[in-house]
Design an enzyme around this catalytic site. Structure first.
Site, short mmCIF file in Angstrom:
data_model
loop_
_atom_site.label_atom_id
_atom_site.label_comp_id
_atom_site.label_asym_id
_atom_site.label_seq_id
_atom_site.Cartn_x
_atom_site.Cartn_y
_atom_site.Cartn_z
N GLU A 1 14.57 -4.27 -1.85
CA GLU A 1 14.50 -5.53 -1.08
C GLU A 1 15.27 -6.61 -1.81
OE1 GLU A 1 10.43 -6.46 -0.12
OE2 GLU A 1 10.12 -4.57 0.91
N HIS B 1 9.88 -8.13 5.22
CA HIS B 1 8.64 -8.24 4.42
C HIS B 1 7.85 -9.50 4.80
CE1 HIS B 1 6.77 -6.85 0.36
NE2 HIS B 1 5.84 -7.42 1.12
N1 NAD Z 1 3.95 -6.22 4.24
C1 NAD Z 1 3.12 -7.12 3.80
O1 NAD Z 1 3.33 -8.32 3.96
C2 NAD Z 1 1.85 -6.70 3.10
C3 NAD Z 1 0.77 -7.58 3.06
C4 NAD Z 1 -0.40 -7.18 2.42
C5 NAD Z 1 -0.48 -5.92 1.83
N2 NAD Z 1 0.59 -5.10 1.87
C6 NAD Z 1 0.51 -3.74 1.27
O2 NAD Z 1 -0.60 -3.08 1.87
C7 NAD Z 1 -1.31 -2.37 0.86
C8 NAD Z 1 -2.76 -2.19 1.30
O3 NAD Z 1 -3.41 -3.44 1.29
P1 NAD Z 1 -5.01 -3.54 1.41
O4 NAD Z 1 -5.34 -4.98 1.30
O5 NAD Z 1 -5.50 -2.78 2.58
O6 NAD Z 1 -5.44 -2.80 0.07
P2 NAD Z 1 -6.83 -2.13 -0.26
O7 NAD Z 1 -6.84 -1.92 -1.73
O8 NAD Z 1 -7.95 -2.90 0.34
O9 NAD Z 1 -6.79 -0.71 0.46
C9 NAD Z 1 -5.93 0.33 0.07
C10 NAD Z 1 -6.62 1.64 0.37
O10 NAD Z 1 -5.71 2.71 0.13
C11 NAD Z 1 -6.47 3.80 -0.38
N3 NAD Z 1 -5.57 4.77 -1.03
C12 NAD Z 1 -4.97 4.68 -2.23
N4 NAD Z 1 -4.18 5.76 -2.42
C13 NAD Z 1 -4.30 6.54 -1.30
C14 NAD Z 1 -3.74 7.78 -0.89
N5 NAD Z 1 -2.90 8.47 -1.68
N6 NAD Z 1 -4.07 8.27 0.34
C15 NAD Z 1 -4.93 7.60 1.14
N7 NAD Z 1 -5.50 6.42 0.77
C16 NAD Z 1 -5.19 5.91 -0.41
C17 NAD Z 1 -7.47 3.15 -1.31
O11 NAD Z 1 -8.58 4.01 -1.55
C18 NAD Z 1 -7.85 1.90 -0.54
O12 NAD Z 1 -8.99 2.09 0.25
C19 NAD Z 1 -1.11 -3.22 -0.40
O13 NAD Z 1 -1.22 -2.46 -1.58
C20 NAD Z 1 0.30 -3.75 -0.23
O14 NAD Z 1 1.23 -2.88 -0.84
C21 NAD Z 1 1.75 -5.47 2.49
O1 3PG Z 2 1.26 -7.33 -1.01
C1 3PG Z 2 1.29 -8.29 -0.25
O2 3PG Z 2 0.30 -9.03 -0.05
C2 3PG Z 2 2.55 -8.53 0.52
O3 3PG Z 2 3.57 -7.76 0.00
C3 3PG Z 2 2.95 -9.94 0.62
O4 3PG Z 2 3.18 -10.46 -0.65
P1 3PG Z 2 3.89 -11.88 -0.82
O5 3PG Z 2 3.54 -12.71 0.36
O6 3PG Z 2 3.35 -12.42 -2.09
O7 3PG Z 2 5.35 -11.68 -0.93
#
Ligand code: NAD
Ligand code: 3PG
Length: 307
Positions: A263, A282
């Site tokens: 990215e 993102h």
């Molecule tokens: N695109 C975005 O803007 C954005 C925003 C927020 C989060 N995210 C991503 O989303 C991910 C998840 O966020 P969340 O708040 O739900 O996290 P979280 O920690 O609440 O949930 C993640 C879940 O994944 C499970 N897990 C881990 N490894 C695994 C596997 N191999 N197979 C199946 N399950 C597995 C864990 O047990 C956990 O329950 C974050 O780590 C981040 O990378 C992206």
């Molecule tokens: O993991 C996250 O919560 C998302 O990737 C968003 O992260 P940022 O808003 O800090 O870039």
């Protein structure tokens, strides 16, 4: 004490920090390693988003730092064990952007199942491509497969059930008897079963060694013909050229991709002119409301950590 903020943060939260401590708020620091390292060396607290890599040289400069506040959830840009070894607490904004991501998933799932979103230019030009668009699908009654059933997965399940989707989930850490499945009405399944059953697969796992390329060519090929893949988790989890090939060959019905292995996504790659594809930079977890919640949560927790 000194708080260094290296990427954008909501203004009232910055003001809340500045009322109690010296604050360096400079969202350009992330792109200027020399100034970043100079400021980090003097920081008692560092506040970052997903672009600042808190590892290696930057981590080594954090001589005074007691806390790293993460304005988001994913911690793959932070060497968490390295921070802990130096006595630095790492604080994520758990749950604070979950609703924005969940809404993105449901919105793109509906858009891609219906398949009519790319007709605007043709309609405006008077082409009226109705015959080509009569086979769009409803989301109601379809099966949503959630890979990872944490904060975002659970909220996404609730929204999807609200529009009549059946939801199944696979989570490495939650046994099939975990009460969250009973409480949410979501069926626990193994990953292979999920991929075989789901009309829409949405990824919600962190990027760690066990999830890197979890969706490789073999797993993409095991998805139902015409199924939709949504990746808001992390880019390294999906093999991007294999996904592009599955879309071009018409094996998948669509994909929404918000996160990429590199990215910004370098131009000229596998996704150029790829059909049935929604790409976003993102932003699934970014909205006015999420930014306010994430920023105020981290401001509060950093203040608590500094005492
Ligand atoms: N695109 C975005 O803007 C954005 C925003 C927020 C989060 N995210 C991503 O989303 C991910 C998840 O966020 P969340 O708040 O739900 O996290 P979280 O920690 O609440 O949930 C993640 C879940 O994944 C499970 N897990 C881990 N490894 C695994 C596997 N191999 N197979 C199946 N399950 C597995 C864990 O047990 C956990 O329950 C974050 O780590 C981040 O990378 C992206
Ligand atoms: O993991 C996250 O919560 C998302 O990737 C968003 O992260 P940022 O808003 O800090 O870039």
């Amino acid at each position: 004490m000194k708080i260094v903020i290296t990427e954008f943060m909501d203004a009232p939260a910055v003001a809340q920090l500045a009322a109690r401590h010296e604050v360096v708020y400079d969202p350009t620091l992330v792109d200027d390693p020399a100034r970043l390292h100079a400021q980090a060396a003097l920081a008692d607290a560092l506040v970052v988003r997903n672009r600042t890599q808190v590892r290696g040289e930057l981590l080594a400069t954090l001589g005074r730092c007691r806390v790293v506040g993460r304005l988001g959830v994913g911690l793959d840009n932070i060497d968490v064990p390295g921070c802990e070894a130096r006595g630095i607490a790492v604080i994520p904004a758990t749950g604070a952007n979950a609703l924005s991501v969940a809404e993105y998933v449901v919105a793109t799932a509906m858009l891609l199942l219906r398949g009519a979103y790319q007709a605007s230019a043709q309609v405006a030009a008077g082409a009226w491509p109705r015959p080509a668009l009569i086979n769009g699908r409803e989301a109601g009654g379809k099966t949503l497969g959630l890979v990872g059933f944490g904060a975002i997965g659970q909220l996404t399940a609730r929204l999807a059930q609200g529009i009549g989707m059946r939801v199944i989930a696979s989570d490495a850490a939650l046994g099939a008897g975990h009460p969250v499945y009973r409480d949410t009405g979501v069926a626990p399944v193994g990953l292979d079963e999920l991929v075989a059953q789901a009309d829409v697969v949405s990824l919600h796992v962190p990027l760690v060694d066990s999830t890197r390329h979890l969706f490789d060519a073999r797993r993409l090929a095991a998805m139902k013909p015409g199924a939709v893949l949504i990746n808001t988790a992390r880019g390294g989890i999906v093999d991007e050229p294999a996904l592009a090939a599955a879309l071009r060959e018409g094996r998948l019905g669509g994909a929404a991709v918000d996160v990429f292995a590199d990215e910004p996504l370098p131009g000229g790659g596998a996704f150029v002119d790829c059909p049935r594809l929604v790409l976003t930079p993102h932003i699934a977890g970014l909205s006015v409301e999420a930014n306010e919640r994430v920023s105020s949560m981290i401001a509060q927790r950093v203040l608590e950590a500094l005492g």
